[in-house]
Design a protein around this motif. Structure first.
Motif, short mmCIF file in Angstrom:
data_model
loop_
_atom_site.label_atom_id
_atom_site.label_comp_id
_atom_site.label_asym_id
_atom_site.label_seq_id
_atom_site.Cartn_x
_atom_site.Cartn_y
_atom_site.Cartn_z
N UNK A 32 -7.06 -0.12 -8.72
CA UNK A 32 -7.11 0.07 -7.38
C UNK A 32 -6.40 1.24 -6.93
N UNK A 33 -5.15 1.47 -7.59
CA UNK A 33 -4.37 2.67 -7.09
C UNK A 33 -4.03 3.64 -8.28
N UNK A 34 -4.16 4.92 -8.05
CA UNK A 34 -4.05 5.88 -8.82
C UNK A 34 -2.93 6.90 -8.44
N UNK A 35 -2.22 7.34 -9.35
CA UNK A 35 -1.16 8.39 -8.96
C UNK A 35 -1.98 10.02 -9.26
N UNK A 36 -2.69 9.84 -10.01
CA UNK A 36 -3.35 11.11 -10.28
C UNK A 36 -5.04 10.96 -10.88
N UNK A 37 -5.71 11.60 -10.57
CA UNK A 37 -7.11 11.80 -11.40
C UNK A 37 -7.38 11.00 -12.66
N UNK A 38 -8.00 9.84 -12.71
CA UNK A 38 -7.85 9.30 -14.10
C UNK A 38 -9.07 8.39 -14.12
N UNK A 39 -9.67 7.96 -14.93
CA UNK A 39 -10.78 6.98 -15.21
C UNK A 39 -10.81 5.51 -14.68
N UNK A 40 -11.71 5.09 -13.81
CA UNK A 40 -11.62 3.67 -13.56
C UNK A 40 -12.89 2.98 -14.11
N UNK A 41 -12.88 1.91 -14.60
CA UNK A 41 -14.13 1.09 -14.90
C UNK A 41 -14.12 -0.05 -14.00
N UNK A 42 -15.51 -0.40 -13.64
CA UNK A 42 -15.78 -1.47 -12.74
C UNK A 42 -16.67 -2.32 -13.52
N UNK A 43 -16.51 -3.64 -13.33
CA UNK A 43 -17.38 -4.63 -13.67
C UNK A 43 -17.92 -5.13 -12.53
N UNK A 44 -19.11 -5.53 -12.70
CA UNK A 44 -19.84 -6.31 -11.68
C UNK A 44 -20.79 -7.22 -12.33
N UNK A 151 -10.79 1.97 -4.02
CA UNK A 151 -9.92 2.81 -5.17
C UNK A 151 -9.37 4.03 -4.26
N UNK A 152 -8.17 4.21 -4.46
CA UNK A 152 -7.37 5.29 -4.00
C UNK A 152 -6.62 6.09 -4.98
N UNK A 153 -6.88 7.49 -4.99
CA UNK A 153 -6.00 8.19 -5.76
C UNK A 153 -4.95 8.94 -4.78
N UNK A 154 -3.66 8.83 -5.06
CA UNK A 154 -2.35 9.25 -4.29
C UNK A 154 -2.43 8.64 -3.03
N UNK A 175 -5.80 -0.70 -0.03
CA UNK A 175 -4.98 -0.16 -1.30
C UNK A 175 -3.48 -0.19 -0.98
N UNK A 176 -3.21 -0.91 0.01
CA UNK A 176 -1.68 -0.87 0.35
C UNK A 176 -1.08 -2.37 0.48
N UNK A 177 -1.55 -3.21 -0.49
CA UNK A 177 -1.24 -4.62 -0.27
C UNK A 177 -0.12 -4.82 -1.35
N UNK A 178 1.09 -5.53 -0.72
CA UNK A 178 2.37 -5.74 -1.62
C UNK A 178 2.61 -7.16 -1.24
N UNK A 264 -3.17 -6.57 -5.08
CA UNK A 264 -2.11 -6.98 -4.58
C UNK A 264 -0.98 -6.52 -5.52
N UNK A 265 0.04 -5.68 -5.31
CA UNK A 265 0.88 -5.04 -6.26
C UNK A 265 2.22 -5.92 -5.98
N UNK A 266 2.95 -5.89 -7.09
CA UNK A 266 4.36 -6.63 -6.97
C UNK A 266 5.31 -5.88 -5.95
#
Length: 266
Positions: A32-44, A151-154, A175-178, A264-266
Motif C-alpha cells: 500500500x506504500x511505494x517509494x517509487x512507481x512500481x507494480x501492485x497486484x490486488x487480490x479480491x 495505495x500511495x506512491x511517495x 496509508x500512514x498507519x504505524x 499497518x507498518x512497524x
C-alpha cells in the motif's frame, strides 16, 4: 463478528451468488506504500476466512481506481479464477490512489396467495411492480456498499469523499498507519458525520490463530473512532449502519456497509 456487510454484499457482488450468505469480502493489495512507481497486484475475494481464498472470486466489474489528480485509471491484467479475482496497478503519480467497489442494490420479498415466499432483486421500480396487490408480509430494503483499499506512491495525498452512503473520511491517512501511534478514523453517511456506527477490525492471519481477535468500536458524536495498532500487518475493517433514508417511499430500510483493507507498518 459483524454480519450486515457480508449479508448485503455477498448477494450483490459475489459472482454467481444467488441468496445472500455470510462471507467476508475484501480487496488485498500486495503493498500500500511505494517509494517509487512500481507494480501492485490486488487480490479480491469472497471468503470464509479473512484474506484466505476458500469460496469464490469477488466481481470487480464495477471497480473504480481514482488517481491523486482525480482521473480514473484502468486496472490491467485482470483475471477471474475459481477462488479470487486479480488485477494489477502501477501508480505513476505521486500521492494516493483509491481503489473502490461501490454497489447500490434493492432486495424484496413477499408471501404469495399460496403461502410461498418470493424473492426479488432489481431497481425499486422493477421490484415494486412485481409485487402483487394481494401479497402478504412484504419486505423491501436497499443496500449501499463500498469495498475499498488505498495505495500511495511517495507522499500521501488528500482523499475526497463522494457524499454518498457510508464512507471512511480519514483524519489519519489510511496509508500512514504505524504500530503504537494514535489513529483517528471518521465515518460519514451521505457526507455527514455518523454517530453510533459499529466498526470491526480484524488482523490478517485469522486462519492460523485460535481466535478471531476482533476489535470492536462504535463511532462518537463526531463519527470518529480512536485506536492504536499493537501489531503490524494487513487489517480488515468493517463498518455497518442502517437508516430509513431510502430512495423510494415504499422501501422501509436502507442498509449501509463499508469494508476496507488497511496496512499497518512497524
Amino acid at each position: 463478528m459483524h454480519s450486515l456487510s457480508r449479508l448485503v454484499i455477498a448477494a450483490a457482488l459475489a459472482c454467481g451468488a444467488g441468496a445472500a450468505m455470510a462471507h467476508n469480502l475484501w480487496m488485498k493489495p500486495s503493498a500500500t506504500v511505494l517509494s517509487k512507481a512500481d507494480w501492485v497486484t490486488v487480490d479480491a475475494a469472497v471468503s470464509n476466512d479473512i484474506f484466505f481464498f476458500n469460496h469464490r472470486p469477488l466481481a470487480v466489474d464495477k471497480l473504480t481506481i481514482t488517481a491523486p489528480d482525480g482521473s480514473t485509471v484502468a486496472p490491467v491484467n485482470l483475471h477471474k479464477g475459481e477462488l479470487r479475482s486479480v488485477f494489477d496497478l502501477k501508480p505513476e503519480q505521486a500521492g494516493t490512489y483509491r481503489l473502490a467497489l461501490v454497489n447500490h442494490n434493492v432486495m424484496g420479498s413477499y408471501q404469495d396467495a399460496a403461502g410461498q415466499r418470493k424473492r426479488l432483486r432489481g431497481t425499486p421500480e422493477e421490484i415494486l411492480q412485481q409485487i402483487p396487490a394481494d401479497a402478504k408480509d412484504v419486505k423491501v430494503s436497499e443496500g449501499h456498499t463500498r469495498v475499498e483499499t488505498f495505495v500511495t506512491m511517495g507522499k500521501p495525498s488528500a482523499l475526497k469523499s463522494s457524499g454518498q452512503g457510508l464512507e471512511l473520511v480519514p483524519v489519519t491517512h489510511p496509508n500512514d498507519l504505524v504500530v503504537g501511534e494514535a489513529v483517528v478514523l471518521a465515518f460519514h453517511v451521505d457526507g455527514k458525520p455518523a454517530a453510533g456506527v459499529e466498526v470491526a477490525l480484524v488482523r490478517d492471519g485469522k486462519r492460523y490463530r485460535d481466535s478471531v481477535e476482533e476489535q470492536s468500536f462504535k463511532t462518537d458524536s463526531q463519527g470518529q473512532i480512536t485506536l492504536k495498532f499493537a501489531q503490524p500487518g494487513m487489517y480488515w475493517l468493517d463498518a455497518d449502519a442502517h437508516d430509513n433514508k431510502t430512495s423510494h417511499p415504499r422501501i422501509s430500510e436502507r442498509r449501509l456497509a463499508y469494508i476496507a483493507t488497511l496496512e499497518v507498518l512497524p
